[in-house]
Design a protein around this motif. Structure first.
Motif, PDB file in Angstrom:
ATOM      1  N   UNK A 147       0.822  -1.216   0.000  1.00 32.48           N
ATOM      2  CA  UNK A 147       0.000   0.000   0.000  1.00 32.48           C
ATOM      3  C   UNK A 147       0.857   1.267   0.000  1.00 32.48           C
ATOM      4  N   UNK A 148       1.788   1.315  -0.930  1.00 30.54           N
ATOM      5  CA  UNK A 148       2.715   2.443  -1.017  1.00 30.54           C
ATOM      6  C   UNK A 148       2.127   3.538  -1.911  1.00 30.54           C
ATOM      7  N   UNK A 149       2.263   4.781  -1.453  1.00 33.77           N
ATOM      8  CA  UNK A 149       1.920   5.943  -2.261  1.00 33.77           C
ATOM      9  C   UNK A 149       3.213   6.655  -2.629  1.00 33.77           C
ATOM     10  N   UNK A 150       3.387   6.958  -3.907  1.00 34.29           N
ATOM     11  CA  UNK A 150       4.602   7.620  -4.367  1.00 34.29           C
ATOM     12  C   UNK A 150       4.240   8.952  -5.011  1.00 34.29           C
ATOM     13  N   UNK A 151       4.959   9.994  -4.635  1.00 36.40           N
ATOM     14  CA  UNK A 151       4.649  11.348  -5.097  1.00 36.40           C
ATOM     15  C   UNK A 151       5.922  12.024  -5.582  1.00 36.40           C
ATOM     16  N   UNK A 160       5.481   4.158 -15.332  1.00 35.61           N
ATOM     17  CA  UNK A 160       6.100   3.084 -14.570  1.00 35.61           C
ATOM     18  C   UNK A 160       5.334   2.784 -13.287  1.00 35.61           C
ATOM     19  N   UNK A 161       4.894   3.820 -12.601  1.00 35.65           N
ATOM     20  CA  UNK A 161       4.145   3.605 -11.355  1.00 35.65           C
ATOM     21  C   UNK A 161       2.830   2.894 -11.629  1.00 35.65           C
ATOM     22  N   UNK A 162       2.159   3.264 -12.701  1.00 41.99           N
ATOM     23  CA  UNK A 162       0.884   2.633 -13.033  1.00 41.99           C
ATOM     24  C   UNK A 162       1.069   1.150 -13.299  1.00 41.99           C
ATOM     25  N   UNK A 163       2.093   0.796 -14.080  1.00 40.75           N
ATOM     26  CA  UNK A 163       2.305  -0.599 -14.440  1.00 40.75           C
ATOM     27  C   UNK A 163       2.679  -1.459 -13.233  1.00 40.75           C
ATOM     28  N   UNK A 164       3.259  -0.844 -12.220  1.00 43.62           N
ATOM     29  CA  UNK A 164       3.690  -1.608 -11.046  1.00 43.62           C
ATOM     30  C   UNK A 164       2.735  -1.471  -9.866  1.00 43.62           C
ATOM     31  N   UNK A 218       0.560   4.103 -21.110  1.00 49.13           N
ATOM     32  CA  UNK A 218      -0.371   5.098 -20.576  1.00 49.13           C
ATOM     33  C   UNK A 218       0.266   5.894 -19.446  1.00 49.13           C
ATOM     34  N   UNK A 219      -0.101   7.162 -19.361  1.00 51.55           N
ATOM     35  CA  UNK A 219       0.419   8.044 -18.311  1.00 51.55           C
ATOM     36  C   UNK A 219      -0.687   8.489 -17.349  1.00 51.55           C
TER      37      UNK A 219
END
Length: 323
Positions: free
Chosen positions: A136-140, A260-264, A182-183
């Protein structure tokens, strides 16, 4: 290990990521005896990654090493941790590529400038989170940008990262193929950050498209580089088309970050302050103290967001910067 194709839909990603784990989209990693995260000076055999990073819930990335150290020290204070945070250690001290600091459940990492630099860091960061079994990581991404039709100092929370043709996509050359990804960013997270920004006094903020370019000068329509192959009129015509397409700021990392974040399976956001209005000029002329105030705005917003998520925000005992 779960392997998803680059074209996986958001629904498919959510179904695969129901346990909150960070996924890597590479089946070859299963065959490796050791994974060396070279540019972070970390590895699966040399470091106990679950012990070091397993409790990470928030990852904040930004271009400048000094700024990300300052953010870590700021979060140390905001989270009420013991000590003054001045002696905080750089986990990546063995390399000069990136810096990394951990304060409680918050990881603060520099990524350098431009798509290639942040891409390298993200590959190794995502593997790090995977090996550490983070959930449940959020990256900003927090940073600075050029504004488009908005006042300097405005904080843009990105809903969609677009390329130089205003398309919501990131094109990656892989072997001799061009792969389009996709972005799309997490819209609920963007709305949550916007709501948090309304709790801060004198804090101009908005949600809008962010355009990611491959260059700071000609690639962003600047007239002040060593090379310039277009007229002032052509520049303004292009920037106005970008504005009409929904673009409100310009930077150099958001498309690959979003893709990259979306795919992972990472919940991700981009929060950048604008240092100037590109419709009015190309050079950053604001005084140093003004720029310093601007640069601290994304940090203030993300601190409030993290503290609210952790149940540490007290609306009745706010600092002088907050209503």
């Amino acid at each position: 290990m779960t392997f998803l194709l680059a074209g996986a839909s958001k629904t498919e990603m959510n179904s695969y990521n129901g346990n909150g784990l960070v996924y890597v989209m590479n089946p070859h990693l299963d065959l490796m005896d050791e994974d060396i995260l070279y540019h972070l000076d970390l590895g699966t055999k040399t470091h106990n990654l679950p012990a070091m990073f397993g409790d990470t819930k928030f990852v904040c990335v930004g271009g400048s090493p000094n700024r990300m150290k300052a953010f870590a020290q700021f979060m140390h204070k905001e989270l009420g941790l013991e000590g003054d945070g001045k002696d905080i250690k750089d986990i990546c001290a063995g390399t000069d590529r990136y810096c990394m600091y951990k304060v409680g459940p918050v990881l603060s990492i520099s990524h350098g400038m431009g798509v290639p630099s942040i891409s390298i860091m993200l590959h190794e960061l995502i593997k790090l989170l995977h090996h550490a079994k983070c959930r449940d990581v959020t990256i900003i991404r927090i940073g600075t940008s050029g504004g488009l039709g908005i006042e300097p100092g405005s904080v843009v929370i990105t809903d969609t990262a677009v390329d130089s043709f205003f398309k919501p996509q990131f094109e990656q050359v892989i072997l001799d193929n061009v792969v389009t990804r996709s972005t799309e960013l997490d819209r609920d997270l963007a709305e949550e950050l916007l709501e948090c920004s309304r709790q801060i006094k004198d804090f101009p903020s908005l949600i809008g498209h962010t355009m990611c370019t491959d260059d700071f000068y000609e690639g962003q329509g600047r007239l002040d580089g060593a090379l310039c192959s277009f007229s002032r009129e052509k520049k303004l015509e292009y920037l106005k088309r970008a504005y009409n397409a929904g673009v409100r700021n310009i930077e150099m990392e958001s498309t690959v970050f979003a893709a990259m974040c979306r795919l992972c399976g990472l919940k991700a956001a981009v929060v950048c302050v604008t240092l100037l209005n590109r419709l009015e000029g190309d050079q950053i002329t604001a005084p140093h103290e003004v720029l310093l105030d601007y640069q601290q705005r994304p940090q203030q917003l993300i601190s409030l967001f993290i503290r609210k998520c952790l149940g540490l925000w007290n609306p009745n005992g706010l600092s002088e910067d907050v209503i």
